[in-house]
Design an enzyme around this catalytic site. Structure first.
Site, PDB file in Angstrom:
ATOM      1  N   LYS A  78       1.862   9.600  -5.288  1.00 24.47           N
ATOM      2  CA  LYS A  78       0.445   9.304  -5.089  1.00 24.47           C
ATOM      3  C   LYS A  78      -0.449  10.485  -5.502  1.00 24.47           C
ATOM      4  O   LYS A  78      -0.118  11.640  -5.243  1.00 24.47           O
ATOM      5  CB  LYS A  78       0.215   8.973  -3.607  1.00 24.47           C
ATOM      6  CG  LYS A  78      -1.210   8.594  -3.259  1.00 24.47           C
ATOM      7  CD  LYS A  78      -1.327   8.084  -1.820  1.00 24.47           C
ATOM      8  CE  LYS A  78      -2.775   7.720  -1.500  1.00 24.47           C
ATOM      9  NZ  LYS A  78      -2.939   7.151  -0.149  1.00 24.47           N
ATOM     10  N   LYS A  99      -6.118  -5.415   3.899  1.00 26.74           N
ATOM     11  CA  LYS A  99      -6.951  -4.251   3.574  1.00 26.74           C
ATOM     12  C   LYS A  99      -7.821  -4.517   2.347  1.00 26.74           C
ATOM     13  O   LYS A  99      -7.313  -4.754   1.256  1.00 26.74           O
ATOM     14  CB  LYS A  99      -6.009  -3.065   3.313  1.00 26.74           C
ATOM     15  CG  LYS A  99      -6.676  -1.849   2.693  1.00 26.74           C
ATOM     16  CD  LYS A  99      -5.694  -0.699   2.610  1.00 26.74           C
ATOM     17  CE  LYS A  99      -6.218   0.413   1.721  1.00 26.74           C
ATOM     18  NZ  LYS A  99      -5.323   1.594   1.711  1.00 26.74           N
ATOM     19  N   ASP A 138       0.825  -1.208   0.000  1.00 23.90           N
ATOM     20  CA  ASP A 138       0.000   0.000   0.000  1.00 23.90           C
ATOM     21  C   ASP A 138       0.862   1.261   0.000  1.00 23.90           C
ATOM     22  O   ASP A 138       1.670   1.463   0.915  1.00 23.90           O
ATOM     23  CB  ASP A 138      -0.888  -0.031   1.265  1.00 23.90           C
ATOM     24  CG  ASP A 138      -2.046   0.948   1.171  1.00 23.90           C
ATOM     25  OD1 ASP A 138      -2.120   1.684   0.170  1.00 23.90           O
ATOM     26  OD2 ASP A 138      -2.859   0.978   2.109  1.00 23.90           O
ATOM     27  N   ASP A 139       0.685   2.090  -1.002  1.00 25.55           N
ATOM     28  CA  ASP A 139       1.433   3.349  -1.117  1.00 25.55           C
ATOM     29  C   ASP A 139       2.944   3.121  -1.142  1.00 25.55           C
ATOM     30  O   ASP A 139       3.714   3.952  -0.651  1.00 25.55           O
ATOM     31  CB  ASP A 139       1.089   4.319   0.031  1.00 25.55           C
ATOM     32  CG  ASP A 139      -0.334   4.865  -0.051  1.00 25.55           C
ATOM     33  OD1 ASP A 139      -1.126   4.344  -0.852  1.00 25.55           O
ATOM     34  OD2 ASP A 139      -0.654   5.807   0.705  1.00 25.55           O
ATOM     35  N   ARG A 195      -7.542  -1.128  -6.464  1.00 25.38           N
ATOM     36  CA  ARG A 195      -7.891  -2.477  -5.990  1.00 25.38           C
ATOM     37  C   ARG A 195      -9.066  -3.055  -6.793  1.00 25.38           C
ATOM     38  O   ARG A 195      -9.121  -4.267  -7.040  1.00 25.38           O
ATOM     39  CB  ARG A 195      -8.239  -2.420  -4.497  1.00 25.38           C
ATOM     40  CG  ARG A 195      -6.996  -2.265  -3.656  1.00 25.38           C
ATOM     41  CD  ARG A 195      -7.216  -1.542  -2.346  1.00 25.38           C
ATOM     42  NE  ARG A 195      -5.960  -0.977  -1.917  1.00 25.38           N
ATOM     43  CZ  ARG A 195      -5.059  -1.614  -1.159  1.00 25.38           C
ATOM     44  NH1 ARG A 195      -5.331  -2.800  -0.689  1.00 25.38           N
ATOM     45  NH2 ARG A 195      -3.910  -1.040  -0.858  1.00 25.38           N
ATOM     46  N   SER A 240      -8.660   1.710   4.681  1.00 26.50           N
ATOM     47  CA  SER A 240      -7.343   2.203   5.104  1.00 26.50           C
ATOM     48  C   SER A 240      -7.313   2.361   6.619  1.00 26.50           C
ATOM     49  O   SER A 240      -8.292   2.792   7.220  1.00 26.50           O
ATOM     50  CB  SER A 240      -7.038   3.552   4.458  1.00 26.50           C
ATOM     51  OG  SER A 240      -6.826   3.389   3.088  1.00 26.50           O
ATOM     52  N   ASP A 283      -0.363  -0.763  -4.820  1.00 27.49           N
ATOM     53  CA  ASP A 283      -1.605  -0.183  -5.344  1.00 27.49           C
ATOM     54  C   ASP A 283      -1.451   1.187  -5.991  1.00 27.49           C
ATOM     55  O   ASP A 283      -2.193   1.546  -6.898  1.00 27.49           O
ATOM     56  CB  ASP A 283      -2.689  -0.121  -4.252  1.00 27.49           C
ATOM     57  CG  ASP A 283      -2.371   0.868  -3.138  1.00 27.49           C
ATOM     58  OD1 ASP A 283      -1.184   1.203  -2.927  1.00 27.49           O
ATOM     59  OD2 ASP A 283      -3.319   1.316  -2.456  1.00 27.49           O
ATOM     60  N   ASN A 284      -0.516   1.974  -5.491  1.00 26.41           N
ATOM     61  CA  ASN A 284      -0.293   3.309  -6.056  1.00 26.41           C
ATOM     62  C   ASN A 284       1.038   3.833  -5.539  1.00 26.41           C
ATOM     63  O   ASN A 284       1.661   3.219  -4.667  1.00 26.41           O
ATOM     64  CB  ASN A 284      -1.446   4.275  -5.707  1.00 26.41           C
ATOM     65  CG  ASN A 284      -1.764   4.330  -4.242  1.00 26.41           C
ATOM     66  OD1 ASN A 284      -2.773   3.790  -3.787  1.00 26.41           O
ATOM     67  ND2 ASN A 284      -0.906   4.953  -3.450  1.00 26.41           N
ATOM     68  N   HIS A 341       1.397   2.085   4.006  1.00 24.36           N
ATOM     69  CA  HIS A 341       0.546   3.281   4.087  1.00 24.36           C
ATOM     70  C   HIS A 341       0.798   4.001   5.417  1.00 24.36           C
ATOM     71  O   HIS A 341       1.052   3.370   6.434  1.00 24.36           O
ATOM     72  CB  HIS A 341      -0.921   2.818   3.997  1.00 24.36           C
ATOM     73  CG  HIS A 341      -1.921   3.901   3.731  1.00 24.36           C
ATOM     74  ND1 HIS A 341      -2.220   4.887   4.645  1.00 24.36           N
ATOM     75  CD2 HIS A 341      -2.711   4.146   2.649  1.00 24.36           C
ATOM     76  CE1 HIS A 341      -3.152   5.679   4.139  1.00 24.36           C
ATOM     77  NE2 HIS A 341      -3.459   5.261   2.924  1.00 24.36           N
ATOM     78  N   CYS A 343      -6.051   4.313  -3.625  1.00 23.83           N
ATOM     79  CA  CYS A 343      -6.289   2.913  -3.197  1.00 23.83           C
ATOM     80  C   CYS A 343      -7.486   2.190  -3.825  1.00 23.83           C
ATOM     81  O   CYS A 343      -7.313   1.170  -4.490  1.00 23.83           O
ATOM     82  CB  CYS A 343      -6.475   2.863  -1.685  1.00 23.83           C
ATOM     83  SG  CYS A 343      -5.084   3.495  -0.746  1.00 23.83           S
ATOM     84  N   HIS A 379     -10.887  -2.402   1.254  1.00 24.90           N
ATOM     85  CA  HIS A 379     -11.137  -1.053   0.702  1.00 24.90           C
ATOM     86  C   HIS A 379     -11.977  -1.052  -0.566  1.00 24.90           C
ATOM     87  O   HIS A 379     -11.804  -0.203  -1.449  1.00 24.90           O
ATOM     88  CB  HIS A 379      -9.818  -0.286   0.470  1.00 24.90           C
ATOM     89  CG  HIS A 379      -9.992   1.179   0.733  1.00 24.90           C
ATOM     90  ND1 HIS A 379      -8.984   2.109   0.609  1.00 24.90           N
ATOM     91  CD2 HIS A 379     -11.097   1.879   1.104  1.00 24.90           C
ATOM     92  CE1 HIS A 379      -9.447   3.301   0.884  1.00 24.90           C
ATOM     93  NE2 HIS A 379     -10.735   3.196   1.189  1.00 24.90           N
TER      94      HIS A 379
HETATM   95 MG    MG Z   1      -2.722   3.039  -1.427  1.00 24.38          MG
END
Ligand code: MG
Length: 500
Positions: free
Chosen positions: A303, A124, A30-31, A74, A151, A282-283, A230, A70, A126
């Site tokens: 991001k 996660k 994540d991130d 996903r 998140s 994811d990003n 994240h 996010c 989301h």
């Molecule tokens: Mg993310």
């Protein structure tokens, strides 16, 4: 030739013929930025296990998520479709969101369940919670779930901030919402979630799922979308204070440790030779968090933006004895994971408009990608603007650019939110092979070759957008505080009484 037969022939060519269906482990950070892993050049990240997967597997240099935030990213990963089709735009879902990933969307888990797979998600989600918990993963093909359904900063996170002071956990989150719940299948088992024990619980859940499936000789799909890295970062005792990189590094180390546990379990249960392991993020990194955010390496911004740093991700494919070690510069995306997995499992593709291509030639032959283009929708995707950018081969054209709050604090003035929406006519065009950092737009004047490339990109964009049907926006359906998960639903006053 069917996908399954093709896959068997390829696998046999590599000495891995097997009558049983392959297992899949999908790891999703994540991130986490393009420059955050040791194997992508970060000098102080400790990612021993991921680095090993990269050396012994296939590392991608040109792998994309479909969104710089996010939830949409996903949605695309699990459906093989751009988020605009499923309605996961604009922005992200909230704890009290009325909408979620529509139940008529077909996920990877549903594709595999129909083939007799056991399926689990840990981490996660989301993609919605909703009234009567109707958007949870158990409604989208997953047999088992342990995790926080969004998140972990979407709540006050009071047990996450720097207390007790000797534990390395940092940050502030959304106040006014319920504390984040830990959910097992469809039930809240802890609220607030205990972050310092969370990763241990995830690791145990994931390894037990592999052990149980292997014992039953049932093919399995494990999806582990981690909360790491994240913001705000947390880490249990096995990783807190043990990295060289502060809280971000500790959180990354804890993710890497869990991946190590999963890999050892695949080995110990004897299924390692029959399991495809995929890793991506994811990003891009949340640069606004400064040293508590990630790093996009040599890519521009992070991001929230449609520059490379927002959507180009680290990615690794590993299959012991089947995927030959190496690095691929072929174009690939999270969108391509569903068709690849479906093919290998001998499953039919969902009968909807898919945006993914199977990656078997890349994975098993180090061959060419079937993907020729990548589309960039912004964080706040909307029909009025459509695509912000398109990559075709090595060229990328920006039709619109906009900075984002998540990419604040960088010296590059194109990244933060103060860089307002800009229309580019003619579009800015870059050669991403010669200039991956998007520093030097190619001149159009007296360059018929570049003009021709731009015309080609415009044509691809027009054809794609003519076939894009925006699904009803699930995020625009709004939020209702009564829908926020509460372990003690009749209690008062909310949200503070939701504590079990
Ligand atoms: Mg993310």
């Amino acid at each position: 030739m069917s996908y399954r037969r093709f896959a068997c022939l390829i696998l046999c060519a590599f000495g891995a013929c097997s009558a049983s269906k392959p297992n899949f482990v999908l790891l999703f950070a994540d991130d986490l930025g393009f420059g955050d892993l040791g194997c992508y050049g970060h000098p102080s990240s400790l990612t021993r296990n991921l680095d090993r997967l990269a050396v012994e597997g296939l590392r991608f240099t040109d792998f994309y998520s479909t969104s710089p935030v996010c939830s949409p990213s996903r949605a695309s990963l699990l459906t093989g479709r751009y988020q605009t089709r499923s309605g996961i735009y604009p922005g992200v879902l909230y704890p009290g969101s009325i909408g979620g990933l529509p139940l008529n969307e077909t996920t990877i888990a549903e594709v595999l369940k129909a083939q007799g797979y056991s399926t689990a998600i840990v981490g996660k989600w989301h993609l919605g919670y909703g009234e009567t918990r109707k958007f949870l993963p158990t409604k989208q093909g997953f047999d088992h779930y342990l995790g926080i359904p969004y998140s972990h900063d979407q709540g006050p996170c009071h047990n996450l901030t720097c207390f007790p002071p000797d534990i390395k956990c940092f940050g502030f989150c959304d106040v006014g919402a319920v504390t984040v719940p830990l959910i097992h299948n469809e039930n809240i088992i802890q609220q607030p979630a205990n972050f310092l024990e969370l990763e241990k619980a995830y690791s145990n859940f994931g390894t037990n799922f592999i052990i149980d499936s292997a014992k039953k000789k049932q093919p399995f799909f494990l999806y582990y979308p981690s909360h790491h890295t994240h913001y705000p970062q947390f880490a249990g005792s096995g990783a807190a204070g043990r990295s060289l990189r502060g809280p971000f590094g500790d959180s990354l180390l804890e993710l890497d440790n869990t991946i190590g546990n999963l890999m050892s379990t695949l080995e110990q249960t004897g299924v390692i030779n029959n399991t495809l392991v995929l890793f991506a993020s994811d990003n891009g990194p949340s640069l606004m968090r400064e040293s508590h955010g990630g790093n996009s390496g040599l890519l521009k911004c992070g991001k929230g933006t449609t520059y490379e740093g927002g959507m180009r991700e680290p990615a690794i494919a590993y299959w012991q004895g089947v995927i030959k070690p190496g690095v691929t510069h072929e174009l690939a995306s999270t969108l391509d994971i569903l068709p690849t997995i479906a093919g290998l499992a001998g499953a039919a593709l969902p009968s909807v408009m898919l945006d993914g291509f199977d990656m078997m030639d890349i994975l098993f032959k180090h061959g060419k990608s079937k993907r020729k283009a990548m589309m960039y929708y912004p964080m706040v995707a909307e029909e009025t603007y459509g695509l912000f950018a398109v990559r075709l081969g090595k060229y990328k054209a920006h039709f619109y650019t906009r900075g984002a709050i998540h990419s604040a604090t960088t010296p590059d003035q194109d990244c933060p939110a103060t860089a307002v929406l800009k229309t580019h006519n003619p579009p800015l065009i870059f050669d991403l092979e010669a200039d991956p950092s998007e520093c030097y737009p190619l001149p159009l004047k007296d360059r018929p070759d570049i003009q021709a490339v731009l015309e080609q990109i415009k044509k691809v964009k027009a054809e794609f957008e003519a076939n894009m049907v925006f699904g009803q926006s699930q995020i625009s359906r709004g939020t209702d505080p009564n829908l926020e998960p509460c372990c003690n639903p009749e209690c008062s006053p909310k949200p503070t009484c939701c504590h079990c």
